[in-house]
Design an enzyme around this catalytic site. Structure first.
Site, mmCIF file in Angstrom:
data_model
loop_
_atom_site.group_PDB
_atom_site.id
_atom_site.type_symbol
_atom_site.label_atom_id
_atom_site.label_comp_id
_atom_site.label_asym_id
_atom_site.label_seq_id
_atom_site.Cartn_x
_atom_site.Cartn_y
_atom_site.Cartn_z
ATOM 1 C CE LYS A 52 -3.687 -2.579 2.232
ATOM 2 N NZ LYS A 52 -4.448 -3.052 3.413
ATOM 3 C CD GLN A 96 -3.625 -5.028 6.366
ATOM 4 O OE1 GLN A 96 -3.535 -4.246 5.795
ATOM 5 N NE2 GLN A 96 -3.535 -5.757 6.097
ATOM 6 C CG ASP A 119 -9.393 -0.339 4.556
ATOM 7 O OD1 ASP A 119 -9.313 -1.073 2.894
ATOM 8 O OD2 ASP A 119 -8.871 -1.486 5.826
#
Length: 284
Positions: A52, A96, A119
C-alpha cells in the site's frame, strides 16, 4: 482457450490513470494523505502494508505509517484513530486487519470517520453502497467490477452468482453487481443444491475460503469465473478457491491466482484515496 483476466495489467492501468489525476489535482493545490495503522507484526499484514505504501508513492499520495506493538490497547488505538479523524491533513485512514484478539475490530471500524473510511467497511459506507449514494466502495468487490468492465465483460442482464456472504467481499459484491443491473444470487455454506445454483451463473464470483473447492461440476460451460481465494496448495504454490486447471477449460473467461483479483484491491484502495481529493475539489 478462455480469456485470462489479467489483474496485474488492469491494476497498473488504474494506477497510471490515478497518477495522472493526482498530478493534475496537485497543480490545483489538492493533495491526499493516507494514514495506515498496523498493530503487531503479522508477516502477511506487513506485506500488504508495504504494498500500500509503494502504491501511494507511485501515484503521488503521501502516506503516514503508524506501526504499533501487538500489546497496544483498544483504547490507545481508538485514541489514535480519533486524532487522525480530526487531522485535516489526513484524507484517508486504514487500519490493517486482522487486529490482535484483545481488540474489537468492529468498534475500531466504527470509530473511523465515514468520510475517511477508504476501506469502505464503516456501516455508513455500507449503507451508502446499498442505497446507491456516493461513498467509498469496498475495495475487493470494486476491483472485481473493474476487472469485468475493463475485460469487455457485460454485467447488465447477466445471471450472477456470488459464493460467500462476508461483509468484506460477498455482501458488497452482490450490491455492486445489482448496481450494474446484474441479476444476483448469493450462495453460502448453508445453501442447498449449490451446484444447481452455480451452474445457472453467467458470472460466478467465488469467495468461499476453501482451497480449490470449485471444480468444473459447479460451472456452466462458457461462464465467467472470478476467484477471490488465496491459499497455498500441498506444494506450497499459491492457489485459489477454484481448481483452476479443472475449471479454466470450460469457461469463457477466468481470473488466475495469483495475478487476478489480488492486485485490484490495492488499486481500488488508491482510487478511494483519490476520491477524497475529488470530493474536496467539489466534483464528486
Amino acid at each position: 482457450m478462455p480469456q485470462i483476466i489479467n489483474g496485474k495489467e488492469i491494476s497498473q492501468q488504474i494506477k497510471d490513470e490515478l497518477k495522472l489525476e493526482v498530478a493534475r489535482l496537485a497543480k490545483k493545490g489538492r493533495r491526499a494523505c493516507l494514514a495506515v495503522i498496523q498493530v503487531g507484526n503479522d508477516p502477511a499484514s506487513s506485506v500488504y502494508v508495504n504494498n500500500k505504501k509503494k502504491a501511494c508513492a507511485y501515484i503521488g499520495i503521501e502516506s503516514k505509517s503508524y506501526e504499533l506493538s501487538k500489546e497496544t490497547s483498544e483504547e490507545e488505538l481508538i485514541s489514535l484513530v480519533e486524532k487522525l479523524n480530526d487531522d485535516s491533513q489526513v484524507n484517508g485512514i486504514l487500519v490493517q486487519l486482522p487486529l490482535p484478539v484483545h481488540i474489537d475490530e468492529d468498534r475500531i471500524i466504527r470509530t473511523i470517520s465515514p468520510d475517511k473510511d477508504v476501506d469502505g467497511f464503516h456501516p455508513v459506507s455500507v449503507g451508502r453502497l446499498w442505497i446507491g449514494e456516493k461513498g467509498f466502495l469496498s475495495c475487493t468487490p470494486a476491483g472485481i467490477i473493474q476487472l469485468l468492465k475493463r475485460s469487455g465483460i457485460t454485467i447488465e442482464g447477466k445471471e450472477c452468482v456470488v459464493i460467500g456472504r462476508s461483509n468484506i467481499v460477498g455482501k458488497p459484491m452482490a450490491a455492486l453487481l445489482l448496481r450494474e443491473n446484474g441479476t444476483v444470487t448469493v450462495a453460502h455454506s448453508r445453501t442447498k443444491d449449490l451446484k444447481d445454483i452455480t451452474k445457472r451463473a453467467d458470472i460466478l464470483i467465488v469467495a468461499v475460503g476453501k482451497k480449490k473447492y470449485i471444480t468444473r461440476e459447479y460451472v456452466r460451460e462458457g461462464a465467467v469465473v472470478v476467484d477471490v481465494g488465496m491459499h497455498r496448495d500441498e506444494n506450497g504454490k499459491l492457489c485459489g478457491d477454484v481448481d483452476y486447471d479443472d475449471v479454466a477449460p470450460v469457461t469463457s473467461a477466468i481470473t488466475p491466482v495469483p495475478g487476478g483479483v489480488g492486485p485490484m484491491t490495492i488499486a481500488m484502495l488508491m482510487d478511494n484515496c483519490v476520491e477524497t481529493m475529488r470530493i474536496r475539489e467539489g466534483k464528486a
